[in-house]
Design a protein around this motif. Structure first.
Motif, PDB file in Angstrom:
ATOM      1  N   MET A  29       2.442  -8.421  -5.242  1.00 55.47           N
ATOM      2  CA  MET A  29       1.183  -8.612  -4.973  1.00 55.47           C
ATOM      3  C   MET A  29       0.422  -8.795  -3.659  1.00 55.47           C
ATOM      4  O   MET A  29       0.944  -9.717  -3.114  1.00 55.47           O
ATOM      5  CB  MET A  29       0.744  -9.997  -6.052  1.00 55.47           C
ATOM      6  N   ILE A  30      -0.451  -7.843  -3.254  1.00 55.76           N
ATOM      7  CA  ILE A  30      -0.948  -8.116  -1.777  1.00 55.76           C
ATOM      8  C   ILE A  30      -2.045  -8.499  -1.803  1.00 55.76           C
ATOM      9  O   ILE A  30      -3.212  -7.790  -2.462  1.00 55.76           O
ATOM     10  CB  ILE A  30      -1.163  -6.768  -1.050  1.00 55.76           C
ATOM     11  N   LEU A  31      -2.517  -9.882  -1.607  1.00 53.46           N
ATOM     12  CA  LEU A  31      -3.920 -10.502  -1.636  1.00 53.46           C
ATOM     13  C   LEU A  31      -4.621 -10.114  -0.400  1.00 53.46           C
ATOM     14  O   LEU A  31      -4.311 -10.189   0.752  1.00 53.46           O
ATOM     15  CB  LEU A  31      -3.683 -12.105  -1.570  1.00 53.46           C
ATOM     16  N   GLY A  32      -5.990  -9.647  -0.581  1.00 54.49           N
ATOM     17  CA  GLY A  32      -6.661  -9.247   0.525  1.00 54.49           C
ATOM     18  C   GLY A  32      -6.151  -7.809   1.026  1.00 54.49           C
ATOM     19  O   GLY A  32      -6.273  -7.724   2.329  1.00 54.49           O
ATOM     20  N   VAL A  33      -5.889  -6.745   0.250  1.00 59.94           N
ATOM     21  CA  VAL A  33      -5.419  -5.697   0.469  1.00 59.94           C
ATOM     22  C   VAL A  33      -6.260  -4.801   1.345  1.00 59.94           C
ATOM     23  O   VAL A  33      -5.888  -3.904   2.072  1.00 59.94           O
ATOM     24  CB  VAL A  33      -4.754  -5.096  -0.903  1.00 59.94           C
ATOM     25  N   ALA A  34      -7.573  -5.372   1.403  1.00 61.98           N
ATOM     26  CA  ALA A  34      -8.563  -4.381   1.986  1.00 61.98           C
ATOM     27  C   ALA A  34      -8.548  -2.718   1.815  1.00 61.98           C
ATOM     28  O   ALA A  34      -8.265  -2.641   0.739  1.00 61.98           O
ATOM     29  CB  ALA A  34      -8.445  -4.914   3.521  1.00 61.98           C
ATOM     30  N   GLY A  35      -8.484  -2.021   2.959  1.00 57.86           N
ATOM     31  CA  GLY A  35      -8.230  -0.609   2.872  1.00 57.86           C
ATOM     32  C   GLY A  35      -6.850  -0.169   2.549  1.00 57.86           C
ATOM     33  O   GLY A  35      -6.683   0.983   2.524  1.00 57.86           O
ATOM     34  N   GLY A  36      -5.861  -0.902   2.403  1.00 62.14           N
ATOM     35  CA  GLY A  36      -4.425  -0.536   2.161  1.00 62.14           C
ATOM     36  C   GLY A  36      -3.512  -0.267   3.517  1.00 62.14           C
ATOM     37  O   GLY A  36      -2.604   0.188   3.231  1.00 62.14           O
ATOM     38  N   ASN A  37      -4.014  -0.896   4.616  1.00 65.47           N
ATOM     39  CA  ASN A  37      -2.959  -0.695   5.696  1.00 65.47           C
ATOM     40  C   ASN A  37      -1.645  -1.430   5.440  1.00 65.47           C
ATOM     41  O   ASN A  37      -1.576  -2.620   4.835  1.00 65.47           O
ATOM     42  CB  ASN A  37      -3.652  -1.682   6.976  1.00 65.47           C
ATOM     43  N   GLY A  38      -0.524  -0.609   5.316  1.00 62.03           N
ATOM     44  CA  GLY A  38       0.830  -0.909   5.378  1.00 62.03           C
ATOM     45  C   GLY A  38       1.128  -0.567   4.111  1.00 62.03           C
ATOM     46  O   GLY A  38       2.601  -0.730   3.753  1.00 62.03           O
ATOM     47  N   LEU A  39       0.553  -0.253   3.169  1.00 60.83           N
ATOM     48  CA  LEU A  39       0.833   0.287   1.715  1.00 60.83           C
ATOM     49  C   LEU A  39       1.847   1.566   1.626  1.00 60.83           C
ATOM     50  O   LEU A  39       2.570   1.849   0.871  1.00 60.83           O
ATOM     51  CB  LEU A  39      -0.169   0.798   0.906  1.00 60.83           C
ATOM     52  N   GLU A  40       1.614   2.354   2.909  1.00 64.36           N
ATOM     53  CA  GLU A  40       2.632   3.503   3.203  1.00 64.36           C
ATOM     54  C   GLU A  40       4.166   2.996   3.294  1.00 64.36           C
ATOM     55  O   GLU A  40       4.857   3.877   3.113  1.00 64.36           O
ATOM     56  CB  GLU A  40       2.439   4.373   4.304  1.00 64.36           C
ATOM     57  N   HIS A  41       4.278   1.802   3.552  1.00 66.62           N
ATOM     58  CA  HIS A  41       5.640   1.308   3.487  1.00 66.62           C
ATOM     59  C   HIS A  41       6.399   0.914   2.070  1.00 66.62           C
ATOM     60  O   HIS A  41       7.326   0.552   1.980  1.00 66.62           O
ATOM     61  CB  HIS A  41       6.019  -0.063   4.195  1.00 66.62           C
ATOM     62  N   ILE A  42       5.680   1.136   0.861  1.00 63.11           N
ATOM     63  CA  ILE A  42       6.143   0.809  -0.374  1.00 63.11           C
ATOM     64  C   ILE A  42       7.178   1.720  -0.772  1.00 63.11           C
ATOM     65  O   ILE A  42       6.770   3.037  -0.650  1.00 63.11           O
ATOM     66  CB  ILE A  42       4.886   0.703  -1.477  1.00 63.11           C
ATOM     67  N   ARG A  43       8.298   1.463  -1.135  1.00 64.09           N
ATOM     68  CA  ARG A  43       9.262   2.335  -1.470  1.00 64.09           C
ATOM     69  C   ARG A  43       9.160   2.535  -2.993  1.00 64.09           C
ATOM     70  O   ARG A  43       9.784   1.323  -3.594  1.00 64.09           O
ATOM     71  CB  ARG A  43      10.702   1.610  -0.932  1.00 64.09           C
ATOM     72  N   GLU A  44       8.985   3.424  -3.438  1.00 58.81           N
ATOM     73  CA  GLU A  44       8.576   3.595  -5.097  1.00 58.81           C
ATOM     74  C   GLU A  44      10.085   3.565  -5.768  1.00 58.81           C
ATOM     75  O   GLU A  44      10.293   3.369  -6.843  1.00 58.81           O
ATOM     76  CB  GLU A  44       7.966   5.034  -5.181  1.00 58.81           C
ATOM     77  N   ASP A  45      11.345   3.695  -5.033  1.00 65.56           N
ATOM     78  CA  ASP A  45      12.477   3.716  -5.602  1.00 65.56           C
ATOM     79  C   ASP A  45      12.881   2.237  -5.923  1.00 65.56           C
ATOM     80  O   ASP A  45      13.953   1.929  -6.467  1.00 65.56           O
ATOM     81  CB  ASP A  45      13.777   4.307  -4.900  1.00 65.56           C
ATOM     82  N   ARG A  46      12.165   1.251  -5.359  1.00 63.57           N
ATOM     83  CA  ARG A  46      12.523  -0.064  -5.314  1.00 63.57           C
ATOM     84  C   ARG A  46      11.320  -0.869  -6.006  1.00 63.57           C
ATOM     85  O   ARG A  46      11.618  -1.962  -6.696  1.00 63.57           O
ATOM     86  CB  ARG A  46      12.519  -0.585  -3.947  1.00 63.57           C
ATOM     87  N   VAL A  47      10.169  -0.585  -5.723  1.00 65.12           N
ATOM     88  CA  VAL A  47       9.111  -1.339  -6.274  1.00 65.12           C
ATOM     89  C   VAL A  47       8.391  -0.649  -7.337  1.00 65.12           C
ATOM     90  O   VAL A  47       7.947   0.451  -7.334  1.00 65.12           O
ATOM     91  CB  VAL A  47       8.106  -1.677  -5.218  1.00 65.12           C
ATOM     92  N   GLU A  48       8.506  -1.393  -8.671  1.00 71.63           N
ATOM     93  CA  GLU A  48       7.767  -0.448  -9.986  1.00 71.63           C
ATOM     94  C   GLU A  48       6.227  -0.885  -9.838  1.00 71.63           C
ATOM     95  O   GLU A  48       5.588  -0.155 -10.324  1.00 71.63           O
ATOM     96  CB  GLU A  48       8.327  -1.171 -11.024  1.00 71.63           C
TER      97      GLU A  48
END
Length: 196
Positions: A29-48
């Motif tokens: 859970m990312i609180l204050g996600v705003a425009g999504g800075n950093g979401l490109e680092h989500i690894r879909e093979d690890r995080v559901e």
């Protein structure tokens, strides 16, 4: 935040990359996600599942639009944390970067109690005496936020988290070109062994 004299956007992106890779979790859970800075680092093979939480609907729309590859993984939730934290789902990891300054320790404690994460990773800004907003051509765009912004420190955050059963397991500072610093602090439930 992206100006060469500030570099906060770039620093926050690097910090989020490290936060997302620090724990073997399946939900974030990312609180204050705003425009999504950093979401490109989500690894879909690890995080559901990734919950992007913000009070601003336009920010949530922008975050989803910028990361179409996360469709089915990213769920954007419009929530005013100061009024309705009980509507939040459970998550293994909570990331709260440059957010606690606006909602305060008490509200943040309520959010963490509701979500019940295995790990919490926060970034707060350590300010110089000359103010909490970095000098830039956009300085006055933040004038209205002065009413809700509160100055935080590492000791206060550590104490607030301990009150709800979370102990600090990591603390590091990152300096910025304008003399300000980001302080990252990670927490885990007090009864658990350190995994960092």
């Amino acid at each position: 935040m992206k100006l060469d004299s500030v570099l906060q956007l770039q620093a926050m992106n690097e910090l989020m990359k490290d936060q997302l890779g620090a724990y073997p979790v399946s939900s974030v859970m990312i609180l204050g996600v705003a425009g999504g800075n950093g979401l490109e680092h989500i690894r879909e093979d690890r995080v559901e599942k990734v919950y992007g939480v913000d009070v601003n609907a336009a920010y949530l729309e922008a975050a989803a639009a910028r990361h179409p590859n996360l469709k089915g993984v990213l769920e954007c939730l419009r929530v005013d944390l100061t009024k309705d934290p009980v509507s939040l789902p459970k998550a293994d990891l909570v990331i709260a970067d440059l957010l606690i300054e606006y909602i305060g320790y008490g509200c943040f404690q309520k959010v963490i109690r509701q979500v019940g994460p295995e790990a919490v990773s926060c970034v707060i800004q350590i300010n110089q005496e000359d103010g909490w907003v970095s000098d830039s051509p956009y300085l006055h765009a933040f004038d209205a936020l002065e009413e809700v912004h509160c100055r935080l420190e590492g000791a206060g955050l550590r104490s607030a988290m301990l009150e709800i059963g979370y102990r600090a397991v990591k603390s590091l500072e990152r300096g910025l070109p304008n003399g300000k610093k980001f302080l990252r602090m990670d927490f885990e439930p007090a009864g658990r062994g350190t995994r960092v």
